[in-house]
Write a protein that holds these residues in place. Structure first.
Motif, PDB file in Angstrom:
ATOM      1  N   THR A 122       0.844  -1.199   0.000  1.00  0.00           N
ATOM      2  CA  THR A 122       0.000   0.000   0.000  1.00  0.00           C
ATOM      3  C   THR A 122       0.879   1.248   0.000  1.00  0.00           C
ATOM      4  N   LYS A 123       0.287   2.373  -0.370  1.00  0.00           N
ATOM      5  CA  LYS A 123       0.992   3.644  -0.291  1.00  0.00           C
ATOM      6  C   LYS A 123       1.061   4.158   1.140  1.00  0.00           C
ATOM      7  N   TRP A 124       0.041   3.808   1.925  1.00  0.00           N
ATOM      8  CA  TRP A 124      -0.027   4.268   3.315  1.00  0.00           C
ATOM      9  C   TRP A 124      -1.078   3.429   4.038  1.00  0.00           C
ATOM     10  N   ASN A 125      -0.829   3.151   5.319  1.00  0.00           N
ATOM     11  CA  ASN A 125      -1.871   2.474   6.106  1.00  0.00           C
ATOM     12  C   ASN A 125      -1.712   2.794   7.583  1.00  0.00           C
ATOM     13  N   ALA A 126      -2.795   2.571   8.319  1.00  0.00           N
ATOM     14  CA  ALA A 126      -2.794   2.902   9.748  1.00  0.00           C
ATOM     15  C   ALA A 126      -3.863   2.102  10.472  1.00  0.00           C
ATOM     16  N   GLN A 127      -3.640   1.898  11.757  1.00  0.00           N
ATOM     17  CA  GLN A 127      -4.660   1.305  12.620  1.00  0.00           C
ATOM     18  C   GLN A 127      -5.321   2.419  13.438  1.00  0.00           C
ATOM     19  N   ILE A 128      -6.634   2.323  13.580  1.00  0.00           N
ATOM     20  CA  ILE A 128      -7.372   3.288  14.387  1.00  0.00           C
ATOM     21  C   ILE A 128      -7.349   2.817  15.840  1.00  0.00           C
ATOM     22  N   LYS A 129      -6.565   3.478  16.671  1.00  0.00           N
ATOM     23  CA  LYS A 129      -6.431   3.072  18.069  1.00  0.00           C
ATOM     24  C   LYS A 129      -7.261   3.938  18.999  1.00  0.00           C
ATOM     25  N   GLU A 136      -9.420  12.086  10.404  1.00  0.00           N
ATOM     26  CA  GLU A 136      -8.117  12.299   9.784  1.00  0.00           C
ATOM     27  C   GLU A 136      -7.680  11.081   8.978  1.00  0.00           C
ATOM     28  N   VAL A 137      -7.889   9.898   9.541  1.00  0.00           N
ATOM     29  CA  VAL A 137      -7.462   8.670   8.871  1.00  0.00           C
ATOM     30  C   VAL A 137      -8.209   8.482   7.548  1.00  0.00           C
ATOM     31  N   VAL A 138      -9.533   8.674   7.568  1.00  0.00           N
ATOM     32  CA  VAL A 138     -10.313   8.512   6.345  1.00  0.00           C
ATOM     33  C   VAL A 138      -9.922   9.556   5.307  1.00  0.00           C
ATOM     34  N   ARG A 139      -9.770  10.808   5.730  1.00  0.00           N
ATOM     35  CA  ARG A 139      -9.388  11.866   4.790  1.00  0.00           C
ATOM     36  C   ARG A 139      -8.035  11.567   4.158  1.00  0.00           C
ATOM     37  N   ALA A 152      -3.169   1.965  -3.457  1.00  0.00           N
ATOM     38  CA  ALA A 152      -3.987   1.450  -2.371  1.00  0.00           C
ATOM     39  C   ALA A 152      -3.573   2.043  -1.030  1.00  0.00           C
ATOM     40  N   THR A 153      -4.571   2.258  -0.160  1.00  0.00           N
ATOM     41  CA  THR A 153      -4.334   2.580   1.243  1.00  0.00           C
ATOM     42  C   THR A 153      -5.136   1.604   2.092  1.00  0.00           C
ATOM     43  N   HIS A 154      -4.856   1.562   3.377  1.00  0.00           N
ATOM     44  CA  HIS A 154      -5.442   0.530   4.233  1.00  0.00           C
ATOM     45  C   HIS A 154      -5.764   1.103   5.607  1.00  0.00           C
ATOM     46  N   ILE A 155      -6.968   0.809   6.080  1.00  0.00           N
ATOM     47  CA  ILE A 155      -7.411   1.211   7.416  1.00  0.00           C
ATOM     48  C   ILE A 155      -7.730  -0.045   8.218  1.00  0.00           C
ATOM     49  N   ASP A 156      -7.119  -0.185   9.373  1.00  0.00           N
ATOM     50  CA  ASP A 156      -7.327  -1.351  10.239  1.00  0.00           C
ATOM     51  C   ASP A 156      -8.106  -0.893  11.471  1.00  0.00           C
ATOM     52  N   LEU A 157      -9.265  -1.508  11.732  1.00  0.00           N
ATOM     53  CA  LEU A 157     -10.133  -1.061  12.829  1.00  0.00           C
ATOM     54  C   LEU A 157     -10.370  -2.194  13.834  1.00  0.00           C
ATOM     55  N   ALA A 162     -14.148  -0.058  17.417  1.00  0.00           N
ATOM     56  CA  ALA A 162     -15.294   0.160  16.525  1.00  0.00           C
ATOM     57  C   ALA A 162     -16.584   0.417  17.290  1.00  0.00           C
ATOM     58  N   GLY A 163     -16.726  -0.199  18.454  1.00  0.00           N
ATOM     59  CA  GLY A 163     -17.963  -0.070  19.210  1.00  0.00           C
ATOM     60  C   GLY A 163     -17.980   1.061  20.216  1.00  0.00           C
ATOM     61  N   MET A 164     -16.876   1.792  20.373  1.00  0.00           N
ATOM     62  CA  MET A 164     -16.825   2.875  21.355  1.00  0.00           C
ATOM     63  C   MET A 164     -17.648   4.078  20.903  1.00  0.00           C
ATOM     64  N   GLU A 165     -18.110   4.852  21.870  1.00  0.00           N
ATOM     65  CA  GLU A 165     -18.858   6.076  21.573  1.00  0.00           C
ATOM     66  C   GLU A 165     -17.880   7.216  21.281  1.00  0.00           C
TER      67      GLU A 165
END
Length: 543
Positions: A122-129, A136-139, A152-157, A162-165
């Protein structure tokens, strides 16, 4: 809202219409959020197919196709299609579910470090912690995927995140335009072109990505420079144009080899080296290169760049054209090379032998399709024939994956292409080996009511590998396999299915398939004895 809902809302804000994928336990929150979204989730039968669909969508629209998988085997299945899009320079965003942060520090069920696994492809990827960073990650994922050169880019959730408010909002979309080369660079490029006696344009897929076909045509008409296309650049200049030298890309000699040998300057426009290694067409590295692209050229001893013209391909071609005076050239050799290539297809137009020769299949296929209809070639011996002999008149009407070049791309790709262009005929050209890798997506086409045509070239083996084996060792090794009854298989999915029994039946069968406007599979036995005949013929070419 939940973090998963925010993620979906951010994707909506970015204009995402579809997500292709397979649901799983670790992306339950995302799947639930999609129920209240304008985004349509396209359930696929395999994660690799989902990425192939997203990649094709990205190539045709210029907007990132989005695909989704769960963790573990779902994510590793997705990986091949993501790598394929990245190397083909198709914008794509991959989203993976992941184990919760509370179990990533130890050996855990289905857990692998997906950020590390996806990083090389991928060109760039990150995990949402933490949910705060979702906008920011989606943008950034959208921005990086579409920036030249796209990929390609990659988002790891993780599922617990995912379930947090969370309370946050999508970021404002800022579009970035490419810069243009400086006037002094344009003037230097024009000087190099005017001094060349026998220049040749090598057109890559960047011309299509940059919507620069009209500017290329204007340049060609003013300078009378002939154009040869890479596999992925097909259609940048219509093959009806007398200066089109059609397509190059075979590893060995071909008619266009004479053009490269005669050239004293190759003007590479929107060309990526993964498409056609320079050692194949500039073996001694003696011919200088004028490199016109969005990025500086990769360092390669067979690609000696005399000048880089960097920035918007479309705008830089316009500026070059304005700086050049009309140039007359003796292009008799172009006519000869072009006529040889065109005659090769024409002579098989009325061939009725059976199994059907590749040249005849292509001749019949081209004769029944409109100029703007779309053909997607899978990977195999048929790809070499399609790339070389299927004539294209518009950009993105013959899609060939020639970066990673993964087998199985055609049927999923045809589904995505029909979604993007519902009013065009879309044909997936497959070998029986490549079809079996993603053939389950016939069900997806039926479920979505997409009348694609699958033209299956059947030879009961891995024909391209046998071709290479015969060239190198004069014998074949472990390439044969058995096949199901493709007619019954396709019918079981709900497809109309037609088998070719005689050489003269193919054209009328293709016409029938188009006319009924339903999903159709055509089982066509192919005579790949033509492979070695072509090799022997090309070996005898004298420039």
């Amino acid at each position: 809202m939940r973090v998963a809902e925010l993620l979906v809302r951010c994707l909506e804000h970015e204009g995402v219409k579809y997500i292709f994928g397979v649901p799983g336990e670790e992306n339950l929150d995302i799947m639930d959020a999609l129920l209240d979204s304008s985004i349509e989730f396209i359930v696929t039968r395999h994660e690799t197919s989902a990425a192939f669909m997203a990649g094709t969508y990205g190539r045709l629209t210029g907007k990132p196709g989005v695909c989704l998988a769960t963790l573990g085997p779902g994510a590793t299945n997705l990986l091949t299609g993501v790598a394929n899009a990245n190397m083909d320079l198709n914008p794509l965003i991959a989203i993976t579910g992941q184990a919760g942060l509370d179990r990533q520090h130890k050996i855990s069920h289905q857990y692998y470090d997906l950020v590390s696994i996806y990083e090389p492809v991928t060109k760039w990827n990150a995990q949402i912690k933490t949910g705060d960073i979702v906008p920011e990650v989606v943008r950034k994922a959208l921005q990086v995927a579409t920036q030249e050169k796209p990929g390609a880019t990659h988002i790891d959730l993780p599922e617990d995140i995912a379930g947090m408010e969370i309370q946050a909002f999508p970021l404002e979309i800022i579009n970035h335009s490419l810069s243009e080369a400086g006037d002094h660079v344009i003037q230097e490029g024009a000087k190099i072109i005017e001094q060349a006696k026998n220049p040749l344009i090598l057109a890559g897929n960047g011309i299509t990505r940059g919507r620069a076909s009209d500017s290329l045509l204007n340049l060609v008409e003013k300078t009378n420079i002939p154009v040869v296309h890479s596999f992925m650049g097909k259609g940048a200049l219509s093959c009806k144009n007398e200066l089109s030298l059609l397509t190059a890309g075979l590893g060995g000699k071909d008619y266009i080899t004479c053009g490269f040998k005669q050239s004293d300057l190759v003007i590479a426009i929107g060309f990526d080296m993964a498409e056609y290694p320079p050692e194949n067409w500039n073996p001694d590295g003696a011919t200088p290169i004028l490199h016109i692209d969005t990025e500086e050229a990769e360092t390669d001893s067979n690609y000696p760049v005399k000048l880089n013209v960097i920035g918007s391909i479309n705008e830089n071609l316009k500026k070059l054209n304005q700086s050049l005076s009309p140039i007359e050239r003796d292009n008799n050799w172009v006519k000869k090379v072009r006529q040889n290539a065109l005659n090769e297809l024409e002579q098989f137009k009325d061939d009725v032998s059976f199994p059907i020769k590749p040249q005849k299949i292509i001749s019949d296929l081209r004769s029944v399709l409109n100029d703007d209809d779309i053909v997607i070639s899978d990977v195999g011996a048929h790809k070499m024939w399609m790339a070389r002999m299927y004539h294209t008149y518009q950009p993105n009407t013959c899609l060939i994956s020639n970066g990673l070049a993964s087998m199985g791309v055609a049927v999923p790709g045809a589904i995505a292409a029909k979604m993007v262009h519902p009013n065009r005929n879309v044909v997936a050209v497959c070998g029986d080996g490549s079809f079996q890798m993603t053939g389950a997506e016939l069900e997806t086409a039926i479920r979505l009511n997409l009348p694609i045509i699958v033209l299956l070239w059947r030879d009961e083996g891995y024909g391209l590998i046998e071709w290479h084996q015969q060239k190198k060792f004069k014998r074949a090794s472990h390439i044969k396999f058995g096949n199901p009854d493709f007619i019954q298989l396709a019918q079981s999915y709900g497809f109309e299915a037609m088998g070719i029994q005689k050489g003269e039946d193919l054209k009328s069968t293709l016409e029938k398939a188009i006319a009924i406007n339903k999903p159709v599979l055509i089982d066509c036995p192919v005579d790949y004895r033509e492979n070695m005949k072509l090799t022997e013929k090309l070996d005898d070419i004298l420039c």
